[in-house]
Design a protein around this motif. Structure first.
Motif, PDB file in Angstrom:
ATOM      1  N   LEU A 104       0.802  -1.226   0.000  1.00  0.00           N
ATOM      2  CA  LEU A 104       0.000   0.000   0.000  1.00  0.00           C
ATOM      3  C   LEU A 104       0.833   1.273   0.000  1.00  0.00           C
ATOM      4  N   LEU A 105       2.128   1.154   0.111  1.00  0.00           N
ATOM      5  CA  LEU A 105       2.997   2.327   0.185  1.00  0.00           C
ATOM      6  C   LEU A 105       2.761   3.340  -0.932  1.00  0.00           C
ATOM      7  N   PRO A 106       2.727   2.940  -2.213  1.00  0.00           N
ATOM      8  CA  PRO A 106       2.506   3.948  -3.256  1.00  0.00           C
ATOM      9  C   PRO A 106       1.071   4.481  -3.293  1.00  0.00           C
ATOM     10  N   TYR A 107       0.156   3.798  -2.635  1.00  0.00           N
ATOM     11  CA  TYR A 107      -1.251   4.185  -2.700  1.00  0.00           C
ATOM     12  C   TYR A 107      -1.706   4.998  -1.497  1.00  0.00           C
ATOM     13  N   THR A 108      -1.116   4.729  -0.334  1.00  0.00           N
ATOM     14  CA  THR A 108      -1.564   5.405   0.885  1.00  0.00           C
ATOM     15  C   THR A 108      -0.511   6.325   1.481  1.00  0.00           C
ATOM     16  N   GLY A 109       0.753   6.148   1.088  1.00  0.00           N
ATOM     17  CA  GLY A 109       1.818   7.005   1.573  1.00  0.00           C
ATOM     18  C   GLY A 109       2.563   6.436   2.770  1.00  0.00           C
ATOM     19  N   PHE A 110       3.721   7.037   3.026  1.00  0.00           N
ATOM     20  CA  PHE A 110       4.587   6.572   4.104  1.00  0.00           C
ATOM     21  C   PHE A 110       3.952   6.664   5.487  1.00  0.00           C
ATOM     22  N   PRO A 111       3.301   7.774   5.862  1.00  0.00           N
ATOM     23  CA  PRO A 111       2.751   7.838   7.224  1.00  0.00           C
ATOM     24  C   PRO A 111       1.752   6.723   7.526  1.00  0.00           C
ATOM     25  N   SER A 112       0.856   6.431   6.592  1.00  0.00           N
ATOM     26  CA  SER A 112      -0.136   5.378   6.811  1.00  0.00           C
ATOM     27  C   SER A 112       0.524   4.012   6.954  1.00  0.00           C
ATOM     28  N   VAL A 113       1.492   3.742   6.113  1.00  0.00           N
ATOM     29  CA  VAL A 113       2.180   2.446   6.158  1.00  0.00           C
ATOM     30  C   VAL A 113       3.024   2.337   7.421  1.00  0.00           C
ATOM     31  N   ILE A 114       3.733   3.380   7.778  1.00  0.00           N
ATOM     32  CA  ILE A 114       4.551   3.340   8.992  1.00  0.00           C
ATOM     33  C   ILE A 114       3.673   3.157  10.231  1.00  0.00           C
ATOM     34  N   ASN A 115       2.543   3.841  10.284  1.00  0.00           N
ATOM     35  CA  ASN A 115       1.626   3.662  11.411  1.00  0.00           C
ATOM     36  C   ASN A 115       1.129   2.224  11.481  1.00  0.00           C
ATOM     37  N   ALA A 116       0.754   1.667  10.348  1.00  0.00           N
ATOM     38  CA  ALA A 116       0.257   0.292  10.321  1.00  0.00           C
ATOM     39  C   ALA A 116       1.349  -0.705  10.694  1.00  0.00           C
ATOM     40  N   LEU A 117       2.563  -0.474  10.221  1.00  0.00           N
ATOM     41  CA  LEU A 117       3.672  -1.361  10.571  1.00  0.00           C
ATOM     42  C   LEU A 117       3.980  -1.298  12.068  1.00  0.00           C
ATOM     43  N   THR A 118       3.848  -0.116  12.642  1.00  0.00           N
ATOM     44  CA  THR A 118       4.052   0.044  14.088  1.00  0.00           C
ATOM     45  C   THR A 118       3.043  -0.797  14.862  1.00  0.00           C
ATOM     46  N   VAL A 119       1.799  -0.754  14.432  1.00  0.00           N
ATOM     47  CA  VAL A 119       0.748  -1.544  15.085  1.00  0.00           C
ATOM     48  C   VAL A 119       1.018  -3.039  14.875  1.00  0.00           C
ATOM     49  N   ALA A 120       1.359  -3.423  13.652  1.00  0.00           N
ATOM     50  CA  ALA A 120       1.634  -4.835  13.365  1.00  0.00           C
ATOM     51  C   ALA A 120       2.787  -5.335  14.230  1.00  0.00           C
ATOM     52  N   LYS A 121       3.815  -4.538  14.359  1.00  0.00           N
ATOM     53  CA  LYS A 121       4.970  -4.921  15.184  1.00  0.00           C
ATOM     54  C   LYS A 121       4.539  -5.157  16.632  1.00  0.00           C
ATOM     55  N   GLN A 122       3.667  -4.304  17.153  1.00  0.00           N
ATOM     56  CA  GLN A 122       3.169  -4.464  18.527  1.00  0.00           C
ATOM     57  C   GLN A 122       2.338  -5.735  18.666  1.00  0.00           C
ATOM     58  N   VAL A 123       1.456  -5.977  17.709  1.00  0.00           N
ATOM     59  CA  VAL A 123       0.614  -7.176  17.745  1.00  0.00           C
ATOM     60  C   VAL A 123       1.488  -8.429  17.666  1.00  0.00           C
ATOM     61  N   PHE A 124       2.451  -8.429  16.761  1.00  0.00           N
ATOM     62  CA  PHE A 124       3.328  -9.591  16.609  1.00  0.00           C
ATOM     63  C   PHE A 124       4.116  -9.841  17.890  1.00  0.00           C
ATOM     64  N   LYS A 125       4.569  -8.770  18.518  1.00  0.00           N
ATOM     65  CA  LYS A 125       5.316  -8.916  19.778  1.00  0.00           C
ATOM     66  C   LYS A 125       4.423  -9.525  20.855  1.00  0.00           C
ATOM     67  N   GLU A 126       3.193  -9.021  20.971  1.00  0.00           N
ATOM     68  CA  GLU A 126       2.240  -9.562  21.948  1.00  0.00           C
ATOM     69  C   GLU A 126       1.973 -11.041  21.710  1.00  0.00           C
ATOM     70  N   ARG A 127       1.924 -11.430  20.457  1.00  0.00           N
ATOM     71  CA  ARG A 127       1.598 -12.810  20.085  1.00  0.00           C
ATOM     72  C   ARG A 127       2.829 -13.713  19.992  1.00  0.00           C
ATOM     73  N   GLY A 128       4.026 -13.129  20.161  1.00  0.00           N
ATOM     74  CA  GLY A 128       5.248 -13.914  20.040  1.00  0.00           C
ATOM     75  C   GLY A 128       5.505 -14.381  18.620  1.00  0.00           C
ATOM     76  N   VAL A 129       5.124 -13.545  17.663  1.00  0.00           N
ATOM     77  CA  VAL A 129       5.233 -13.869  16.241  1.00  0.00           C
ATOM     78  C   VAL A 129       6.414 -13.113  15.655  1.00  0.00           C
ATOM     79  N   SER A 130       7.190 -13.794  14.826  1.00  0.00           N
ATOM     80  CA  SER A 130       8.287 -13.107  14.127  1.00  0.00           C
ATOM     81  C   SER A 130       7.996 -13.108  12.637  1.00  0.00           C
ATOM     82  N   VAL A 131       8.655 -12.217  11.942  1.00  0.00           N
ATOM     83  CA  VAL A 131       8.470 -12.061  10.498  1.00  0.00           C
ATOM     84  C   VAL A 131       9.762 -12.502   9.820  1.00  0.00           C
ATOM     85  N   ASP A 132       9.644 -13.372   8.863  1.00  0.00           N
ATOM     86  CA  ASP A 132      10.797 -13.816   8.074  1.00  0.00           C
ATOM     87  C   ASP A 132      11.056 -12.764   7.008  1.00  0.00           C
TER      88      ASP A 132
END
Length: 137
Positions: A104-132
């Motif tokens: 979504l980066l070219p469609y929604t812009g950096f702020p929207s993607v960075i905000n969403a990635l921040t939330v995803a990182k928090q959720v993954f940490k809470e769930r003990g999930v890592s990203v390959d």
């Protein structure tokens, strides 16, 4: 009809969240917090969003959740955390969720993607999930 639609919505929420019968909405805050000022909000969310829209044929649960994540990233809505959790529950991989957000980066812009990635990182940490990330390095 309304009771049937409500029960269909609850069933769909439980399918999406793997929530137990004693807490059928699981992590989803779908209106209980507003019971003092809008006691009918939960009814509308359950019946319309989940009994109607999420229960429609045409897309599987993974596709529906990816579409929801896409819309929430584009709008910058805080409910994205709940739907990232739902994505993991319905079988989306962390890489698919991150791939969707990054796409979504070219469609929604950096702020929207960075905000969403921040939330995803928090959720993954809470769930003990890592990203390959080996495929993108």
């Amino acid at each position: 009809m309304s009771d049937d639609l409500y029960q269909q919505g609850i069933k769909k929420i439980q399918e999406l969240t793997a929530s137990p019968d004693d807490n059928p909405t699981g992590d989803m805050d779908i209106g209980a917090a507003f019971a003092d000022i809008a006691p009918d909000l939960q009814k509308y969310v359950v019946e319309f969003a989940f009994g109607g829209i999420y229960s429609r044929p045409g897309l599987d649960n993974k596709q529906k959740v990816l579409a929801t994540i896409t819309a929430l990233v584009a709008q910058g809505k805080p409910q994205i955390a709940m739907h990232i959790k739902t994505g993991l529950t319905v079988g989306l991989t962390p890489e698919e969720i991150i791939g969707c957000i990054m796409h979504l980066l070219p469609y929604t812009g950096f702020p929207s993607v960075i905000n969403a990635l921040t939330v995803a990182k928090q959720v993954f940490k809470e769930r003990g999930v890592s990203v390959d990330t080996t495929a993108v390095q």
